[in-house]
Write an enzyme that holds these catalytic residues in place. Structure first.
Site, PDB file in Angstrom:
ATOM      1  N   SER A   1       0.826  -1.210   0.000  1.00 51.63           N
ATOM      2  CA  SER A   1       0.000   0.000   0.000  1.00 51.63           C
ATOM      3  C   SER A   1       0.859   1.258   0.000  1.00 51.63           C
ATOM      4  CB  SER A   1      -0.865  -0.024   1.269  1.00 51.63           C
ATOM      5  OG  SER A   1      -1.462   1.217   1.472  1.00 51.63           O
TER       6      SER A   1
ATOM      7  N   TYR B   1      -1.549  -0.100  10.480  1.00 55.79           N
ATOM      8  CA  TYR B   1      -1.886  -0.749   9.208  1.00 55.79           C
ATOM      9  C   TYR B   1      -0.705  -0.614   8.233  1.00 55.79           C
ATOM     10  CZ  TYR B   1      -3.624  -1.201   4.450  1.00 55.79           C
ATOM     11  OH  TYR B   1      -3.738  -1.555   3.123  1.00 55.79           O
TER      12      TYR B   1
ATOM     13  N   LYS C   1       2.026  -3.514   6.724  1.00 53.52           N
ATOM     14  CA  LYS C   1       2.328  -3.761   5.305  1.00 53.52           C
ATOM     15  C   LYS C   1       3.833  -3.647   5.037  1.00 53.52           C
ATOM     16  CE  LYS C   1      -1.686  -4.641   3.615  1.00 53.52           C
ATOM     17  NZ  LYS C   1      -2.000  -5.817   2.815  1.00 53.52           N
TER      18      LYS C   1
HETATM   19  N1  LIG Z   1      -8.711  -1.202  -1.410  1.00 49.91           N
HETATM   20  C1  LIG Z   1      -7.661  -0.388  -1.474  1.00 49.91           C
HETATM   21  O1  LIG Z   1      -7.786   0.785  -1.879  1.00 49.91           O
HETATM   22  C2  LIG Z   1      -6.300  -0.880  -1.075  1.00 49.91           C
HETATM   23  C3  LIG Z   1      -5.219   0.016  -1.139  1.00 49.91           C
HETATM   24  C4  LIG Z   1      -3.955  -0.454  -0.782  1.00 49.91           C
HETATM   25  C5  LIG Z   1      -3.764  -1.763  -0.384  1.00 49.91           C
HETATM   26  N2  LIG Z   1      -4.841  -2.598  -0.299  1.00 49.91           N
HETATM   27  C6  LIG Z   1      -4.620  -3.977   0.143  1.00 49.91           C
HETATM   28  O2  LIG Z   1      -5.187  -4.860  -0.817  1.00 49.91           O
HETATM   29  C7  LIG Z   1      -5.711  -6.014  -0.181  1.00 49.91           C
HETATM   30  C8  LIG Z   1      -7.165  -6.195  -0.581  1.00 49.91           C
HETATM   31  O3  LIG Z   1      -7.898  -5.038  -0.217  1.00 49.91           O
HETATM   32  P1  LIG Z   1      -9.478  -5.014  -0.365  1.00 49.91           P
HETATM   33  O4  LIG Z   1      -9.902  -3.607  -0.439  1.00 49.91           O
HETATM   34  O5  LIG Z   1      -9.865  -5.971  -1.424  1.00 49.91           O
HETATM   35  O6  LIG Z   1      -9.888  -5.587   1.067  1.00 49.91           O
HETATM   36  P2  LIG Z   1     -11.087  -6.585   1.432  1.00 49.91           P
HETATM   37  O7  LIG Z   1     -11.296  -6.478   2.903  1.00 49.91           O
HETATM   38  O8  LIG Z   1     -12.236  -6.376   0.528  1.00 49.91           O
HETATM   39  O9  LIG Z   1     -10.431  -8.010   1.113  1.00 49.91           O
HETATM   40  C9  LIG Z   1      -9.608  -8.704   2.025  1.00 49.91           C
HETATM   41  C10 LIG Z   1     -10.120 -10.122   2.110  1.00 49.91           C
HETATM   42  O10 LIG Z   1      -9.251 -10.878   2.969  1.00 49.91           O
HETATM   43  C11 LIG Z   1     -10.056 -11.708   3.785  1.00 49.91           C
HETATM   44  N3  LIG Z   1      -9.244 -12.000   4.985  1.00 49.91           N
HETATM   45  C12 LIG Z   1      -8.798 -11.138   5.924  1.00 49.91           C
HETATM   46  N4  LIG Z   1      -8.049 -11.784   6.823  1.00 49.91           N
HETATM   47  C13 LIG Z   1      -7.999 -13.085   6.430  1.00 49.91           C
HETATM   48  C14 LIG Z   1      -7.372 -14.254   6.957  1.00 49.91           C
HETATM   49  N5  LIG Z   1      -6.656 -14.218   8.096  1.00 49.91           N
HETATM   50  N6  LIG Z   1      -7.528 -15.420   6.299  1.00 49.91           N
HETATM   51  C15 LIG Z   1      -8.284 -15.501   5.172  1.00 49.91           C
HETATM   52  N7  LIG Z   1      -8.904 -14.421   4.630  1.00 49.91           N
HETATM   53  C16 LIG Z   1      -8.763 -13.232   5.264  1.00 49.91           C
HETATM   54  C17 LIG Z   1     -11.310 -10.917   4.063  1.00 49.91           C
HETATM   55  O11 LIG Z   1     -12.405 -11.726   4.420  1.00 49.91           O
HETATM   56  C18 LIG Z   1     -11.525 -10.214   2.717  1.00 49.91           C
HETATM   57  O12 LIG Z   1     -12.343 -10.989   1.857  1.00 49.91           O
HETATM   58  C19 LIG Z   1      -5.505  -5.819   1.306  1.00 49.91           C
HETATM   59  O13 LIG Z   1      -4.326  -6.501   1.676  1.00 49.91           O
HETATM   60  C20 LIG Z   1      -5.315  -4.311   1.448  1.00 49.91           C
HETATM   61  O14 LIG Z   1      -4.484  -3.996   2.544  1.00 49.91           O
HETATM   62  C21 LIG Z   1      -6.099  -2.187  -0.641  1.00 49.91           C
END
Ligand SMILES: NC(=O)c1ccc[n+]([C@@H]2O[C@H](COP(=O)([O-])OP(=O)(O)OC[C@H]3O[C@@H](n4cnc5c(N)ncnc54)[C@H](O)[C@@H]3O)[C@@H](O)[C@H]2O)c1
Length: 375
Positions: free
Chosen positions: A165, A189, A193
């Site tokens: 991120s 957070y 990361k």
């Molecule tokens: N959405 C954004 O703008 C953004 C920006 C930067 C980084 N990220 C990173 O991208 C990734 C996905 O983001 P997102 O927005 O799709 O989030 P999200 O919460 O929609 O998806 C994360 C998924 O991981 C699952 N999960 C969490 N902990 C778990 C575990 N211990 N075991 C199994 N499953 C687990 C959750 O149920 C969820 O379905 C994350 O790692 C987030 O930090 C997202």
């Protein structure tokens, strides 16, 4: 033992492809069986495919990546504990409900599917919550990632693509932010990361794990065909909050700060369409197949949009007014976060397709509206 695990990888070619896929779909935990006629279209894909383990594949970015992988002939095997994900978003391959901390589930998946690579999305991602309960973040994000990496080592899987991120940069010293900008995250957070990035690099040097670290800026939008979209609960991202406001699900959207040193005073972010993020993951898999060197790239458009500009785009696309209130700055929110995004282009040949903010909004609006009609 679940019926799923009776279909060991080595046996799968003894079943007809249609039958195997049908069996997978009907036996994975809680995954609804699809009629064979629905599965038949996957036949060719399955025969030429490589399996990829997708942790967090029931979440927002993960589900869009599964969709893109399937379109390119991969079989995405989704592992998600559904803590924040949606089983309805898992549509392009088998689903295993479980946690990345569960070593026996991981070993069974590696044994059953022998994935060529892991794309690791699973994490908690709420900045405010990470400040209130950092242990939750270090346990799930950091310890969970170590559990996954150890399972990869045990099972001889050498390739990982990791969702990092722009939060790892903290308050930037210069914008647009290049990948070699110093990383000084300002909340647990972002620190979780950064720790995972460092752990993955060490696993790369010591154990030969090949890695692609992708630092996303602000993921936004939805599948242009409207099958999946952004559905966080609670929702903290600007665009879905604005659309929920337009749909009457919220009274108003809170605007955090109108006195930043930006042209209109509101904060600027780099909104990257989720389908473009998904395509970068596929290019990263190709990169890992060809190159031993680790990869670390920003994923953004290189263009910043202010909160006011996003509100205007929502008005234009929806044709409706947007209620919002200025509520003052949130501590720790940088005025501007924009990616220097050319490294992904030069190393991966990646270029975002959907960069016009109105187009991004239109895909999200399409999905939010159809979701509203369904409920
Ligand atoms: N959405 C954004 O703008 C953004 C920006 C930067 C980084 N990220 C990173 O991208 C990734 C996905 O983001 P997102 O927005 O799709 O989030 P999200 O919460 O929609 O998806 C994360 C998924 O991981 C699952 N999960 C969490 N902990 C778990 C575990 N211990 N075991 C199994 N499953 C687990 C959750 O149920 C969820 O379905 C994350 O790692 C987030 O930090 C997202």
């Amino acid at each position: 033992m679940s019926r799923l695990y009776k279909h060991r990888f080595k046996h799968r070619f003894f079943l007809t492809t249609d039958h195997f896929i049908h069996t997978l779909r009907s036996t994975v935990v809680g995954s609804p069986a699809k009629p064979l006629s629905d599965c038949r279209k996957h036949r060719k894909v399955f025969l030429m495919t490589e399996n990829i383990l997708i942790t967090g594949g029931a979440g927002y970015v993960g589900s869009h990546t599964c969709q893109a992988l399937a379109a390119k002939g991969f079989l995405p095997v989704c592992l998600d504990n559904l803590i924040n994900g949606h089983q309805s978003a898992v549509q392009w391959g088998p689903f295993v409900r479980g946690d990345i901390a569960d070593t026996s589930i991981l070993d069974r998946i590696f044994s059953d599917y022998q994935p060529k690579a892991v794309i690791h999305f699973a994490a908690y991602a709420y900045v405010g919550e990470s400040v209130e309960d950092p242990a939750k973040y270090y346990r799930n994000n950091v310890a969970g990632s170590i559990s996954l990496l150890e399972a990869m080592r045990r099972n001889g899987c050498k390739n990982i693509v990791f969702s990092s991120s722009c939060a790892t940069y903290g308050i930037p010293e210069r914008v647009p932010i290049p990948e070699d900008h110093r990383q000084l995250p300002i909340n647990p957070y972002g620190r979780s990361k950064l720790m995972i990035e460092q752990i993955i690099r060490d696993y790369g040097s010591a154990y030969g794990i090949r890695y692609a670290i992708l630092r996303y800026f602000n993921a936004a939008g939805a599948d242009p065909q409207g099958r999946i979209g952004e559905d966080h609960n609670p929702e903290t991202h600007l665009l879905p909050i604005l659309l929920q406001t337009v749909l009457g699900r919220r009274h108003y959207t809170e605007v955090y700060g109108t006195d930043y040193d930006t042209p209109d005073g509101t904060a600027i972010r780099d909104y990257i369409h989720v389908s473009d993020l998904a395509s970068a993951h596929i290019l990263s898999l190709k990169y890992l197949a060809q190159t031993a060197q680790g990869l670390c790239v920003n994923l953004g458009t290189g263009q910043g949009r202010s909160v006011t500009e996003v509100i205007q785009a929502v008005r234009q696309v929806t044709g409706k007014p947007v209620a919002y209130r200025n509520v003052g700055r949130r501590p720790g929110d940088p005025p501007s976060l924009v990616a220097k995004a050319d490294r992904a282009c030069s190393l991966l040949g990646w270029k975002p397709d959907i960069v016009d903010i109105r187009e991004i909004v239109a895909t999200a609006w399409n999905w939010h509206r159809s979701k509203e009609e369904r409920t």
